[in-house]
Design a protein around this motif. Structure first.
Motif, PDB file in Angstrom:
ATOM      1  N   UNK A  90      25.820  33.109  47.259  1.00  0.00           N
ATOM      2  CA  UNK A  90      25.433  33.244  45.974  1.00  0.00           C
ATOM      3  C   UNK A  90      26.341  34.483  45.314  1.00  0.00           C
ATOM      4  N   UNK A  91      26.537  35.468  46.125  1.00  0.00           N
ATOM      5  CA  UNK A  91      27.451  36.712  45.752  1.00  0.00           C
ATOM      6  C   UNK A  91      28.934  36.107  45.443  1.00  0.00           C
ATOM      7  N   UNK A  92      29.104  35.469  46.496  1.00  0.00           N
ATOM      8  CA  UNK A  92      30.643  35.313  46.547  1.00  0.00           C
ATOM      9  C   UNK A  92      31.143  34.298  45.277  1.00  0.00           C
ATOM     10  N   UNK A  93      29.958  33.349  45.008  1.00  0.00           N
ATOM     11  CA  UNK A  93      30.330  32.468  43.772  1.00  0.00           C
ATOM     12  C   UNK A  93      30.188  33.110  42.489  1.00  0.00           C
ATOM     13  N   UNK A  94      29.201  33.950  42.514  1.00  0.00           N
ATOM     14  CA  UNK A  94      29.048  34.775  41.092  1.00  0.00           C
ATOM     15  C   UNK A  94      30.558  35.618  40.723  1.00  0.00           C
ATOM     16  N   UNK A  95      30.879  36.317  41.767  1.00  0.00           N
ATOM     17  CA  UNK A  95      32.370  36.736  41.519  1.00  0.00           C
ATOM     18  C   UNK A  95      33.488  36.140  41.334  1.00  0.00           C
ATOM     19  N   UNK A  96      33.483  34.876  41.985  1.00  0.00           N
ATOM     20  CA  UNK A  96      34.535  34.002  41.463  1.00  0.00           C
ATOM     21  C   UNK A  96      34.172  33.380  40.312  1.00  0.00           C
ATOM     22  N   UNK A  97      33.048  33.420  39.696  1.00  0.00           N
ATOM     23  CA  UNK A  97      32.802  32.952  38.241  1.00  0.00           C
ATOM     24  C   UNK A  97      33.384  34.144  37.341  1.00  0.00           C
ATOM     25  N   UNK A  98      33.228  35.284  37.724  1.00  0.00           N
ATOM     26  CA  UNK A  98      33.593  36.208  36.924  1.00  0.00           C
ATOM     27  C   UNK A  98      35.001  36.611  36.835  1.00  0.00           C
ATOM     28  N   UNK A  99      35.586  36.635  37.959  1.00  0.00           N
ATOM     29  CA  UNK A  99      37.291  36.653  38.096  1.00  0.00           C
ATOM     30  C   UNK A  99      37.608  35.422  37.200  1.00  0.00           C
ATOM     31  N   UNK A 100      37.492  34.087  37.318  1.00  0.00           N
ATOM     32  CA  UNK A 100      37.854  33.165  36.657  1.00  0.00           C
ATOM     33  C   UNK A 100      37.677  33.404  35.243  1.00  0.00           C
TER      34      UNK A 100
ATOM     35  N   UNK B 234      34.745  40.169  51.585  1.00  0.00           N
ATOM     36  CA  UNK B 234      34.049  41.184  52.380  1.00  0.00           C
ATOM     37  C   UNK B 234      32.972  41.702  51.739  1.00  0.00           C
ATOM     38  N   UNK B 235      33.157  42.004  50.438  1.00  0.00           N
ATOM     39  CA  UNK B 235      32.136  42.450  49.763  1.00  0.00           C
ATOM     40  C   UNK B 235      30.671  41.757  49.945  1.00  0.00           C
ATOM     41  N   UNK B 236      30.866  40.244  49.648  1.00  0.00           N
ATOM     42  CA  UNK B 236      29.684  39.413  50.080  1.00  0.00           C
ATOM     43  C   UNK B 236      29.076  39.280  51.125  1.00  0.00           C
ATOM     44  N   UNK B 237      30.069  39.542  52.380  1.00  0.00           N
ATOM     45  CA  UNK B 237      29.413  39.300  53.573  1.00  0.00           C
ATOM     46  C   UNK B 237      28.698  40.475  54.231  1.00  0.00           C
ATOM     47  N   UNK B 296      30.509  48.859  48.330  1.00  0.00           N
ATOM     48  CA  UNK B 296      31.812  49.055  49.106  1.00  0.00           C
ATOM     49  C   UNK B 296      33.210  49.089  48.492  1.00  0.00           C
ATOM     50  N   UNK B 297      32.760  47.931  47.291  1.00  0.00           N
ATOM     51  CA  UNK B 297      34.040  47.659  46.597  1.00  0.00           C
ATOM     52  C   UNK B 297      34.527  48.926  45.702  1.00  0.00           C
ATOM     53  N   UNK B 298      33.355  49.440  45.108  1.00  0.00           N
ATOM     54  CA  UNK B 298      33.455  50.532  44.179  1.00  0.00           C
ATOM     55  C   UNK B 298      34.040  51.877  45.085  1.00  0.00           C
TER      56      UNK B 298
END
Lengths: 605, 546
Positions: A90-100, B234-237, B296-298
């Protein structure tokens, strides 16, 4: 991990926030699926922790065998693992969304910016445009990311916690749920304060950015005029203002949530009072230890989450401020319609005149008529301030002219921009070089140019030939990186003459049937000028060249000469003008014979 | 950088002390509620009534912790702002001391992102509560003490697991830092791209390169995007791995506590209440670890930002601040035998290899008007920079009224030289500020006299607020800006005028006006010029550089 790295979905309505969500529907779908699994799965934590405590109790009492614990503990770890893996995705895809999203917003802004006219861009504060384009788009996308995240992490999680509490003991659950709304209500009352201080903070931050840009880019001017100390004091004042506004905004937005949490945690008093009764068997429901710990830890989590509800609001608030600032820029960028160079044809100028709109009765020049066949070179000169540059700029049609300029029988001012751009090539006094390599500055992407930034061999040949034409090839070869040398912001790492020739090479690399060159040799010495002129004629081939210059050495070699004086123009040839125009003759003679005599001072190696 | 922080902390000693107190207070107070909970559960398991006071105590401690946390956050915000303020001040002081060469070569956008973007990343540390998380992490030590008293085996188990967690954290951090540095560099390029586009817009339009520029912009953003995506992974994992570990430790605690073998039980054994409290404490250990991981990103951006700020601060400075030398009496009318400007066998190059000027000598006597011309790149602008004391010659001397140009204090330059720059630089403020450049020593009468000389006085008076009209880019035409530039140069009534080549595109009428203004401004002054247009119009002595 390879995510979609280069492709961004085009946005249908760049001025609507929803379109950005729609364009990223796939990422958002994944976010929804994994977000639901994660947040509903969060309940597993408190439930299993309660069961673990109960199981330990039973084992210690000898009601269950020790092996029961291993099975339960293993299931617990497995469930948590599934939940956490969903969270990762979920976190990964939310960030992909924000980046895009941030990327497509910036591209929309840039796509519009690039089609603005020079004059409208000059009337806007460069620093402000910069802040808008980059910072606001980022802030917006960040706000949208937090909003999306919080919908699941706060919204869905709250709903599931409430459901769990009610299912364990609905009466106690309802009683406990009195306080979180109170806490939220108070947080909401603070909304105005948060918004206002935040808006003031953003404004101060914008002013600080502009002041920084000014202080840094004007550093040399300020130093030369000895006013660095004064500018530093001014900058310090901006810093102090920024500090004050930032402290206020952050205290209201950041320091209050722990207090809201205290308010909602008041319900633990109910839990202890009624919960212990439940365990003792004298309350509303019959509880075991598992129920008690599960209820308590579930409520603690709910309370923390509900104090984050304000965070959700803040994120949306911040994004809104930024969005409102950039929304006027969020128009759909026009389609790119650049066309290949037009074929050589006849240029006919008839009765051309120009006056500034604020001064319509005083034409800068008027009544110029001439015709030129492909391959003609026309020199345009006149005393200082005779209107040469204005004449040259008439061909750009940035402002309306009087009379007519026809190319291949078509009126320039009536043509669409893209078509006209394919006809007239213009090079003014400012070389307008970019902070990039020499190669990029000359070629600026050609049809064969690949996405990775490499050029086909044919372009290298083109680069070599135009650099040779402007006598820059040897100097560039002598540089350590050759054509890949980076020339710095505005070309600062080159001398004025090198900048001028590089700009000319760039003009030659993009052929146009009509070339208007305003004083392209002003920073060159005479031998170089003559060499560059030969190169220019050769390379430009069939193009018609209008060469505006205050130096006349080369005029005998030109096909036509236009002499401008006091708003009037004489179209003729060098030989004819030498015979009939005493002023032209005088200027020419001073320049050609004079340079040897007027020399003063010393010559130095 | 470290020095800046320490200096700020000692300057605001009281504030720092208050921060430490609230941080410590919040740490200690939030340790207590689980102990109360342990007692409650234990009473419950023994089927006893729980006294109401215990419940009140639990809530009271929670409330106190909340209040302390709120204080801590507020104080940290204030302290964080003090620190970032001093960082920006330090950057500014450094900017003053950078050699002219650096100022010319650095992209202004890149320098601005040191001041704005990079310091912002440090600011983020305070506003996003990361400093507080570190305080929470300190809590771990005290938690270990409590755990050790409750269950030795568990403490050992945690001591075995935590180094692994720490190693994992470090590994993630290192990879993130690399991606962050790439990203910040890419962000600086993105920031610079827009002003550059605006500057070159005519060429872009004229050559029809709009789509090329859009592609370039996409490329530049793409670079930053790829770097960001690396950090996203890395942030998500990170947090999920930490939380699964947490769950595993809890599971082990229960399994061992319930173990059938007596020695194991003796080592790990706990009452149910203790088990619940212990699980609570374990969450308090993993909680801060996890939050640090979340942000961690911040943290990494801040480290990358600090790295780049240090790079900026570590740049070489220009030669020792010029002594307060003010050249002796300057005679402009001639008759003095001290030359106004003198190049004595000057050799100069921007780097060691190539000399721009070699063995140049030139003498300009008071009242003379000299135009320097010469081959492109022969060093005309360089001569100006040497006279202005922005550079020092490699050998030979550059003298202004008998004093080494590089030793003349910045503050005494303006009464000495008027410098008409290639481009007019609009400064923030009113029209008057454009001419006076905030110099309090320049009177209003001098400002107005300068405007009269260049023929701009009437135009300015016709503006809404006359000389006090706030200046915006649309206020004047191209030519009028050039006139302002001349007015600025002569406002302090300097004896020497340096005229750079004016590159602006001027229409016929204004070019004439500008030349007239230059002529008027030159009257009675020693003039050194590299303007061809002026030379054609005014004559004087020509000095040819070759």
């Amino acid at each position: 991990m390879k995510l979609r790295s280069t492709m961004v979905h085009p946005v249908s309505h760049p001025d609507r926030v929803l379109s950005y969500f729609r364009a990223e529907w796939l990422s958002l779908l994944f976010v929804t699926i994994f977000g639901l699994i994660y947040n509903i799965g969060l309940l597993a934590g408190p439930l299993y922790e309660g069961r673990l405590a109960q199981c330990l109790y039973d084992i210690l009492r000898g009601r269950q065998p020790a092996s029961a614990m291993s099975r339960l503990a293993l299931t617990y770890v497995g469930v948590i693992a599934v939940v956490q893996v969903s969270r990762f995705l979920k976190r990964l895809y939310v960030r992909v969304f924000a980046n895009n999203t941030s990327r497509s917003m910036k591209e929309v802004i840039y796509g519009n910016l690039i089609h603005e006219s020079k004059s409208s861009l000059e009337s806007q504060d460069v620093g402000a445009v910069m802040t808008k384009a980059v910072l606001d788009a980022d802030a917006c996308a960040e706000g949208m990311r937090k909003f999306t995240t919080e919908i699941f992490d706060t919204g869905v999680a709250l709903v599931s916690y409430i459901a769990l509490l009610l299912s364990i003991d609905w009466r106690l659950g309802l009683l406990c749920l009195i306080f979180p709304p109170i806490s939220y209500f108070i947080a909401n009352r603070m909304k105005g304060l948060v918004t206002r201080t935040n808006a003031e903070f953003r404004e101060s931050s914008g002013r600080l950015s502009a002041a920084t840009m000014d202080r840094v880019s004007g550093a040399l001017t300020y130093r030369v005029f000895g006013c660095e100390p004064q500018r530093d004091r001014d900058y310090e004042a901006h810093l102090s203002d920024y500090e004050k506004k930032a402290v206020l905004a952050n205290i209201w937005a950041g320091s209050m949530p722990p207090l809201y949490n205290v308010i909602s945690m008041s319900s633990v008093l109910f839990i202890f009072w009624f919960g212990t009764r439940n365990v003792a068997g004298t309350g509303w429901s019959a509880w075991d230890i598992a129920a008690f710990t599960a209820f308590l830890s579930c409520y603690t989590k709910l309370s923390v989450k509900s104090s984050h509800a304000a965070k959700l609001f803040n994120a949306v608030q911040k994004a809104e401020v930024s969005w409102r600032r950039i929304v006027p820029l969020m128009k759909r960028p026009p389609e790119e319609t650049a066309q290949p160079a037009a074929a050589p044809a006849l240029l006919a100028v008839k009765d051309l005149g120009f006056s500034y709109p604020q001064n319509p009765n005083h034409p800068v020049f008027s009544g110029i008529s001439f015709a030129a066949a492909p391959g003609t070179v026309i020199g345009v000169t006149g005393p200082v301030a005779s209107g040469k540059s204005t004449f040259g700029k008439a061909f750009l049609c940035e402002q309306p002219y009087k009379g007519s300029i026809c190319f291949a029988g078509k009126e320039l001012s009536a043509l669409p921009d893209a078509v006209r751009q394919a006809i007239v090539g213009y090079l003014g006094h400012d070389p307008e070089l970019m902070s990039d390599t020499i190669r990029e500055n000359v070629l600026m992407g050609t049809p064969g140019h690949s996405a990775e930034g490499t050029y086909p061999a044919a372009d290298d040949a083109l680069l070599d030939s135009v650099l040779r034409a402007v006598c820059l090839d040897r100097e560039i070869r002598a540089m350590p990186d050759g054509a890949d040398t980076r020339i710095g912001s505005g070309g600062v790492r080159l001398s004025g003459g090198q900048q001028q020739r590089l700009a000319l090479a760039r003009t030659l690399a993009h052929p146009h049937p009509v070339l208007v060159l305003d004083d392209p040799f002003s920073a060159l010495d005479r031998p170089t000028e003559e060499q560059v002129y030969r190169g220019l004629r050769q390379t430009a081939g069939d193009s018609i060249i209008l060469l505006l210059s205050h130096r006349l050495y080369l005029f005998p070699q030109m096909d036509q000469v236009i002499w401008m004086e006091q708003g009037r123009a004489t179209v003729s040839t060098h030989r004819e003008l030498m015979r009939s125009n005493p002023e032209y003759r005088k200027l020419y003679e001073i320049q050609t014979s004079g340079s040897e005599n007027v020399k003063g001072g010393g010559r130095h190696a | 950088m470290r020095k800046i922080i320490l200096r700020t902390l000692s300057r605001f000693r009281l504030l720092t002390a208050a921060v430490i107190l609230t941080v410590a207070g919040a740490v200690i107070v939030s340790l207590l509620p689980p102990l109360v909970l342990e007692r409650i559960i234990n009473e419950l398991t023994q089927n006893q009534r729980v006294p109401a006071a215990l419940g009140l105590e639990y809530f009271g401690l929670l409330a106190l912790a909340g209040v302390l946390t709120a204080c801590r956050e507020s104080l940290l915000t204030v302290l964080g702002q003090k620190i970032t303020h001093s960082m920006r001040s330090a950057l500014l002081q450094k900017l003053d001391r950078l050699p002219a060469d650096r100022l010319v070569r650095q992209d202004p956008g890149a320098t601005v992102s040191r001041f704005v973007g990079d310091v912002d990343t440090v600011e983020e540390l305070f506003t996003s509560g990361i400093i507080s998380m570190f305080a929470d992490a300190c809590q771990m030590v005290s938690i270990f003490v409590i755990l050790f008293l409750r269950s030795r085996g568990l403490t050992l188990l945690l001591l075995a697991v935590l180094p692994l967690v720490f190693a994992f954290t470090r590994a993630v951090q290192k990879r993130m830092l690399r991606a962050q540095i790439d990203n910040r560099a890419a962000v600086a390029r993105v920031t610079n791209f827009v002003p550059e586009t605006i500057r070159c817009i005519r060429t872009i339009h004229n050559l029809g390169r709009e789509s090329y520029m859009r592609n370039r912009y996409e490329e530049v953003i793409g670079e930053s995007y790829r770097a960001v995506n690396r950090t996203n992974f890395y942030d998500a994992v990170y947090s999920p791995v930490i939380l699964i570990t947490n769950a595993a430790v809890v599971a082990v605690v229960y399994v061992l506590s319930a173990s059938g073998s007596a020695p194991v039980r003796a080592f790990f054994g706990m009452s149910v209440g203790t088990a619940v409290a212990v699980v609570n404490y374990i969450a308090q250990i993993f909680g801060p670890l996890e939050s640090i991981g979340m942000e961690i990103q911040t943290i990494q951006s801040a480290l990358a930002g600090v790295h780049r700020i240090n790079e900026f601060l570590d740049q070489p400075v220009r030669w020792d601040a010029p002594e307060q030398i003010i050249p002796g009496k300057i005679q402009t009318a001639g008759g003095s035998d001290i030359p106004c400007i003198e190049f004595r066998d000057v050799t100069f190059g921007y780097d060691m290899k190539t000399a721009v000027l070699s063995h140049l000598s030139l003498t300009v006597m008071p009242g003379e008007q000299v135009t320097v011309s010469g081959r492109t790149g022969a060093g005309k602008s360089t001569m100006f920079k040497l006279i202005l004391g922005l550079y020092r010659p490699v050998s030979g001397r550059v003298l202004v009224c008998g004093t080494d140009a590089s030793r003349i204090a910045d503050s005494s330059k303006r009464p000495l030289f008027g410098y008409v720059e290639q481009h007019f630089r609009l400064v923030p403020g009113t029209v008057r500020d454009q001419i006076a450049l905030y110099d309090a020593a320049i009177t209003d009468a001098q400002v107005e006299q300068a405007a009269v000389t260049v023929g701009l006085d009437q135009t300015i008076r016709r503006l809404d607020q006359g000389y006090d009209t706030p200046c915006t880019p649309g206020l004047f035409s191209q030519g009028q800006w050039q006139l302002l530039s001349i007015a600025r140069a002569i406002a302090a009534e300097p004896p020497i005028l340096l005229l750079d080549e004016i590159t602006a595109n001027l229409d016929a009428d204004t070019e004439k006006t500008v030349l007239t203004a230059l002529k008027k401004a030159s009257a009675g002054r020693t003039v050194l010029s590299i303007s061809h247009r002026l030379y054609e119009d005014m004559g004087g002595r020509e000095f040819i550089l070759s």
